[in-house]
Structure formats: structure tokens, C-alpha cells
Design an enzyme around this catalytic site. Sequence first.
Site, short mmCIF file in Angstrom:
data_model
loop_
_atom_site.label_atom_id
_atom_site.label_comp_id
_atom_site.label_asym_id
_atom_site.label_seq_id
_atom_site.Cartn_x
_atom_site.Cartn_y
_atom_site.Cartn_z
N CYS A 74 30.63 24.06 -27.73
CA CYS A 74 32.09 23.98 -27.95
C CYS A 74 32.74 22.83 -27.19
CB CYS A 74 32.77 25.30 -27.64
SG CYS A 74 32.71 25.86 -25.94
N HIS A 125 35.28 29.82 -23.95
CA HIS A 125 35.07 29.15 -25.24
C HIS A 125 36.29 28.30 -25.56
CE1 HIS A 125 33.03 28.55 -29.01
NE2 HIS A 125 34.07 28.98 -29.70
N HIS A 137 35.39 25.13 -34.20
CA HIS A 137 34.66 25.34 -32.95
C HIS A 137 33.17 25.43 -33.22
CE1 HIS A 137 34.14 29.88 -33.38
NE2 HIS A 137 34.80 29.51 -34.45
#
Length: 165
Positions: A74, A125, A137
Amino acid sequence: MRAFHPLACAAALLVLGGCSTPPPSTPSPSAPWRGSTAPQLSDEQAHDIAIHALGLVGTPYRYGGNTPDSGFDCSGLIGYVYRHRVGSAPPRTVAQLSGWGQQIANGELRSGDMVVFGTGRTPSHAGIYVGEGRFVHAPSSGGTVRLDHLQSRYWARQNASFRRL
């Protein structure tokens, strides 16, 4: 009320765990980014960031990855897009990204803003907001870069915060 299946819980942890720590060869600072501040982006640059991120949908996930050829995690995805569209490299870890740029309210989101997730004190994240409630993502091992909705059942529960870079 449904009971959670252990495999479903494990899968959810893998999704978030995929980006929670840097690769072994990378230093693992957990403090927010204290380096230079993020550049002020024009509307055109923000739009270009979103378009570039959308173009990477389908790229394989790879822990520590930061190029389309090697795959992305990510923070590697965010770094790649910003380096190529703005010419400025953001910090490498999610923890550092959570302190980069300016925090904004959900109602102020525009394409190109960053979405940071975390249910505790430590963010786990991140992705790039592309408009209409959606973000791009690199979610987890075995997956690919994808487009998801902030209000989906899973992501709506992940304590999102938003950064304008």
C-alpha cells in the site's frame, strides 16, 4: 447476529496486516513523518494522481513492492504514484504517511487525497482517494491493486482518516 468464522477473521487481518509494517530491510520507524512537509497540490495534480492510481488497478500485490514491475504494497503504491505525478517522494511507511500533509475532514475529500486506515493508535493501511467514495489500494498478499468503496461493509469499520498532500 452472525458468528464470525475464524478463517474470515484471519483473512481480514491479512488484508490490513499486509501494509502494517515495512519490509525487513527497511527501517521501521513508527513515529509520524517529521521530514519536509508535503507539497501543495493543484487541482490538476490531484486529478493526475487519481488517474495514475486507477491505471495501476490489477498490478500484483508484493510486500515491500514499489514499482508496477515488482508489484506494490500500500505505501509503495502511494510513493510510486506521487513520485511520478508530483516529483516528490512521500515517506515509505504507513505510520509515517499518517503524519504527512494536512489532515482533512471526510466532507472535504477530493481526488488525489490519501486515505489512512487504523482501528488503534497505529495506522495499518493506506490508499489514494479517486472520487465518488472510492479509493485505490494494494490490499494484501495474493491480491492485486484494486478499487474499493469507503462505505463498503469492511472499510467503513476501519477508522479512516484523510490527508491532503
